[in-house]
Design a protein around this motif. Sequence first.
Motif, mmCIF file in Angstrom:
data_model
loop_
_atom_site.group_PDB
_atom_site.id
_atom_site.type_symbol
_atom_site.label_atom_id
_atom_site.label_comp_id
_atom_site.label_asym_id
_atom_site.label_seq_id
_atom_site.Cartn_x
_atom_site.Cartn_y
_atom_site.Cartn_z
ATOM 1 N N THR A 297 56.026 11.512 -28.482
ATOM 2 C CA THR A 297 54.691 11.048 -28.860
ATOM 3 C C THR A 297 54.766 10.269 -30.161
ATOM 4 O O THR A 297 55.515 10.640 -31.067
ATOM 5 N N PRO A 298 53.998 9.193 -30.258
ATOM 6 C CA PRO A 298 54.008 8.410 -31.493
ATOM 7 C C PRO A 298 53.271 9.141 -32.607
ATOM 8 O O PRO A 298 52.501 10.078 -32.363
ATOM 9 N N ASN A 299 53.516 8.722 -33.837
ATOM 10 C CA ASN A 299 52.734 9.241 -34.949
ATOM 11 C C ASN A 299 51.297 8.763 -34.831
ATOM 12 O O ASN A 299 51.034 7.657 -34.347
ATOM 13 N N VAL A 300 50.367 9.589 -35.257
ATOM 14 C CA VAL A 300 48.963 9.184 -35.244
ATOM 15 C C VAL A 300 48.771 8.094 -36.301
ATOM 16 O O VAL A 300 49.066 8.309 -37.479
ATOM 17 N N PRO A 301 48.297 6.916 -35.907
ATOM 18 C CA PRO A 301 48.149 5.828 -36.886
ATOM 19 C C PRO A 301 46.969 6.060 -37.812
ATOM 20 O O PRO A 301 46.101 6.905 -37.551
ATOM 21 N N MET A 302 46.933 5.317 -38.889
ATOM 22 C CA MET A 302 45.790 5.381 -39.788
ATOM 23 C C MET A 302 44.528 4.985 -39.021
ATOM 24 O O MET A 302 44.504 3.967 -38.342
ATOM 25 N N PRO A 303 43.468 5.788 -39.081
ATOM 26 C CA PRO A 303 42.250 5.488 -38.317
ATOM 27 C C PRO A 303 41.626 4.148 -38.722
ATOM 28 O O PRO A 303 41.592 3.781 -39.898
ATOM 29 N N TRP A 304 41.130 3.451 -37.704
ATOM 30 C CA TRP A 304 40.438 2.168 -37.894
ATOM 31 C C TRP A 304 39.112 2.211 -37.147
ATOM 32 O O TRP A 304 39.007 2.791 -36.071
ATOM 33 N N PHE A 305 38.098 1.658 -37.748
ATOM 34 C CA PHE A 305 36.841 1.495 -37.027
ATOM 35 C C PHE A 305 36.097 0.287 -37.571
ATOM 36 O O PHE A 305 36.499 -0.328 -38.564
ATOM 37 N N TRP A 306 35.011 -0.059 -36.902
ATOM 38 C CA TRP A 306 34.256 -1.226 -37.302
ATOM 39 C C TRP A 306 32.763 -0.948 -37.170
ATOM 40 O O TRP A 306 32.332 -0.075 -36.426
ATOM 41 N N THR A 307 31.988 -1.724 -37.909
ATOM 42 C CA THR A 307 30.539 -1.705 -37.745
ATOM 43 C C THR A 307 30.056 -3.146 -37.658
ATOM 44 O O THR A 307 30.606 -4.041 -38.305
ATOM 45 N N GLN A 308 29.060 -3.368 -36.834
ATOM 46 C CA GLN A 308 28.505 -4.709 -36.654
ATOM 47 C C GLN A 308 27.011 -4.639 -36.905
ATOM 48 O O GLN A 308 26.291 -3.893 -36.242
ATOM 49 N N GLN A 309 26.537 -5.414 -37.877
ATOM 50 C CA GLN A 309 25.135 -5.392 -38.259
ATOM 51 C C GLN A 309 24.662 -6.816 -38.532
ATOM 52 O O GLN A 309 25.266 -7.526 -39.336
ATOM 53 N N PHE A 310 23.618 -7.229 -37.827
ATOM 54 C CA PHE A 310 23.070 -8.580 -37.941
ATOM 55 C C PHE A 310 24.169 -9.635 -37.825
ATOM 56 O O PHE A 310 24.205 -10.624 -38.566
ATOM 57 N N GLY A 311 25.078 -9.411 -36.867
ATOM 58 C CA GLY A 311 26.131 -10.383 -36.602
ATOM 59 C C GLY A 311 27.285 -10.359 -37.583
ATOM 60 O O GLY A 311 28.215 -11.158 -37.456
ATOM 61 N N LYS A 312 27.259 -9.452 -38.554
ATOM 62 C CA LYS A 312 28.334 -9.347 -39.532
ATOM 63 C C LYS A 312 29.180 -8.117 -39.228
ATOM 64 O O LYS A 312 28.654 -7.020 -39.085
ATOM 65 N N LYS A 313 30.478 -8.325 -39.139
ATOM 66 C CA LYS A 313 31.390 -7.238 -38.799
ATOM 67 C C LYS A 313 32.210 -6.835 -40.017
ATOM 68 O O LYS A 313 32.791 -7.683 -40.689
#
Length: 523
Positions: free
Chosen positions: A446-462
């Motif tokens: 099993t691979p190492n758990v990578p650093m978590p990534w996420f995103w938010t999108q608000q009024f067309g800005k990510k």
Amino acid sequence: MTSSAPNADFRDLVAFDALEDEKITPFSLDGTPVVVIRDGEQVHAFAGKCPHKDAPLEQGAFCRTAKGSVLVCPWHKAVFDAVDGSLVEPLALDPLPQYPVQIVDGRVLVGLRPMQRQAPQKRQETESVLLLGAGAAAVSAAVTLRAEGFAGTISMVSEEKDLPYDRTALSKTVLVSETEKAHAPPVREESFYAERGIRRIRGRVREFDPQTRTAELEDGTRLTADHVLIATGAVTRKPDIPGVDMQGVYTLHREADAERIAALLNPDLAVTIVGAGFIGLEAASSLRQRGVGVTIISDTEIPMEKQFGREIGIRLRQLHEENGVAFVSDARVMEIYSDESKDGVATASGVELDDGTRLPAAFVLLGVGVTPATGYVLGLERDECGAIVVNGQMRVMAGGDTCSNVYAAGDASAIIHDGAPRRIEHWRHAEIQGRIAALAMMGHDTPNVPMPWFWTQQFGKKIELLGWGESFDNVALEGDIRGFRFLATYLKDGRPVALAGAGRATDMARAAVDFEGFLAEKA
């Protein structure tokens, strides 16, 4: 230099010497977008769009890592092997189609048809897997099991009647849609489960005993399996205030929630949102785009300051105010009140704040967080919020030891990182955990758990964020915050612990697979 399909037609695309090493170069292959990558003396060609959401891969990143070269999607950070296109990390759940390449007289020729992938060897035919839940982690586990050749039985238990769906769409896109289109896209179509023999069971789990790997549903059905994944996610947290269970008070955690809200919307409405976190802000963005008036009640002046820091938090608030969202800051809701009833049932008319102010609203939306849905699980180690503690293979913990063949992933779990359990409530992280659990069930490395990534999108800005949720004491900013083209490095005692970016897709893609290496290159 690379293999080719024996009877494929090829097109001459470019001179070998014209390709820059490590650069992703887009081409049209008789109208089909492809990308070509030169990796030293090798050349590889792949489909030009990510199989997840059709992101243009030339905007992503090619990275050499300790385990080989990879191609990273710019939008949602799916990671593919840059030699054969196999999936390394979600969000995508499918490999990247690979095209045959020939190099003739210094010219790069690419075949018109993708190469066929060899079917995995079937294994573990007599074994069974039980997936408790049908969200990101469970679906990722099911897809991975079949993709890796698991030939035993797979059963998936869910409370919801609908196909497993993309929960991230609820606050980002579903509320923007007209009523008849207000549906989250399924992660996989119905045919996927039928063709791969994945049994879907509708029901609520009343109790799960990890020692016997037995789940009992509310209707009395008992299910057991050789391997069990606890992936029931989380439930919306409700504040302990009068009126919180009243008609006209909504949460936004399931597709049915979004459908109910979307059906109510018209530009004459004024809505109150309690909470200025991800769900509150994304819902506010969507509701304003439908013309609805929005007021956000928050106990802090700067939204998301804990996640993004003061400067970016201020800019987020400005963005909302520029689009007509009103904020009531440093305030607490003491009561949700009712001045009317529908069919004899009290219906929310607004909120009363701690200073006595009453704010009328057509309905109230709660966005104050979630709680792990793990109350049905017997024993096992938990974090302070009730999430089940797991190791790097997603195996659950009991008495300091792992519990045989029982796993947990997604919002229901907390993974040990830097000596402490961390609960990461994000879609990509849940998919990665589900994939790791499936690989562990099959005895794979099993691979190492990578650093978590996420995103938010608000009024067309990510805005993208990469990190484990650690606290920080300094933020190094570069770029244009006002124009949402920036990179922010978060530091604790001088050590980088997180990265945020807007308009910097390639940089964030590189950092997602090699955080330390990216920062070293940038320094």
